[in-house]
Design a protein around this motif. Structure first.
Motif, mmCIF file in Angstrom:
data_model
loop_
_atom_site.group_PDB
_atom_site.id
_atom_site.type_symbol
_atom_site.label_atom_id
_atom_site.label_comp_id
_atom_site.label_asym_id
_atom_site.label_seq_id
_atom_site.Cartn_x
_atom_site.Cartn_y
_atom_site.Cartn_z
ATOM 1 N N ARG A 18 3.550 -35.189 -25.923
ATOM 2 C CA ARG A 18 2.716 -35.535 -27.205
ATOM 3 C C ARG A 18 2.354 -34.356 -27.730
ATOM 4 N N ARG A 62 10.963 -43.015 -29.870
ATOM 5 C CA ARG A 62 10.585 -44.001 -29.048
ATOM 6 C C ARG A 62 10.987 -43.852 -27.524
ATOM 7 N N LYS A 95 6.244 -36.825 -31.849
ATOM 8 C CA LYS A 95 6.175 -35.764 -30.710
ATOM 9 C C LYS A 95 6.523 -34.397 -30.861
ATOM 10 N N GLY A 109 4.476 -42.413 -22.835
ATOM 11 C CA GLY A 109 4.475 -41.714 -24.030
ATOM 12 C C GLY A 109 4.056 -40.386 -23.899
ATOM 13 N N GLY A 166 8.295 -48.217 -28.863
ATOM 14 C CA GLY A 166 7.504 -48.150 -30.053
ATOM 15 C C GLY A 166 6.012 -48.461 -29.461
ATOM 16 N N ILE A 167 5.264 -48.598 -30.655
ATOM 17 C CA ILE A 167 4.040 -49.344 -30.205
ATOM 18 C C ILE A 167 3.560 -50.118 -31.213
ATOM 19 N N TYR A 177 10.632 -37.139 -33.816
ATOM 20 C CA TYR A 177 10.034 -38.606 -33.692
ATOM 21 C C TYR A 177 11.173 -39.345 -33.035
ATOM 22 N N HIS A 193 3.853 -52.325 -36.195
ATOM 23 C CA HIS A 193 4.570 -51.849 -35.387
ATOM 24 C C HIS A 193 5.118 -50.338 -35.617
ATOM 25 N N TYR A 194 4.924 -49.414 -34.732
ATOM 26 C CA TYR A 194 5.277 -48.160 -34.951
ATOM 27 C C TYR A 194 6.522 -47.971 -34.202
ATOM 28 N N ASP A 195 7.761 -47.762 -34.721
ATOM 29 C CA ASP A 195 8.935 -47.506 -34.231
ATOM 30 C C ASP A 195 9.325 -46.158 -33.758
ATOM 31 N N GLU A 196 8.667 -45.066 -34.621
ATOM 32 C CA GLU A 196 9.082 -43.751 -34.444
ATOM 33 C C GLU A 196 7.539 -42.916 -34.253
ATOM 34 N N ILE A 197 7.589 -42.461 -33.232
ATOM 35 C CA ILE A 197 6.251 -41.899 -32.571
ATOM 36 C C ILE A 197 6.391 -40.372 -32.712
#
Length: 107
Positions: free
Chosen positions: A9, A36, A54, A85, A41-42, A34, A48-52
């Motif tokens: 994170r 998932r 990091k 995550g 994703g979340i 970036y 919807h967030y497909d790319e988180i």
């Protein structure tokens, strides 16, 4: 030699780097990445967030030091009791390394 890639994170990256440095692993490369994980994703509300976002930290170490480095990363990157995550650690063998300025082989 070993390459340790830790995807953590963003809010944990500096803490991981500090603790790794104090444990003797000063050399690190940090990159914004970036992606998932298994959770795909979340979703927050209807979005919807497909790319988180990091951080990927790259450490190089000798084979015998790998377990110590992994312990530091696991201890410092984890949130509370552990949450989806929190990240991943990937270990790969590294055949060779060279210092560009000197041409010296090895870490």
């Amino acid at each position: 030699m070993i390459l340790v890639r830790a995807i953590v994170r963003p809010e944990k990256a500096d803490h991981v780097m500090k603790e790794a440095s104090e444990a003797g692993f000063q050399a690190v490369t940090k990159m914004d990445v970036y992606g998932r994980g298994k959770q795909k994703g979340i979703t927050v509300g209807e979005i919807h967030y497909d790319e988180i976002p990091k951080e990927m930290l790259l450490f190089f170490c000798n084979d015998e030091d790998k377990d110590d480095l992994v312990k530091v990363i696991l201890r410092t990157a984890r949130t509370g009791e552990g949450n989806y995550g929190d990240g991943r650690i990937f270990i790969s063998p590294m055949e060779e390394a060279y210092t560009v300025s000197t041409g010296k082989k090895g870490l």
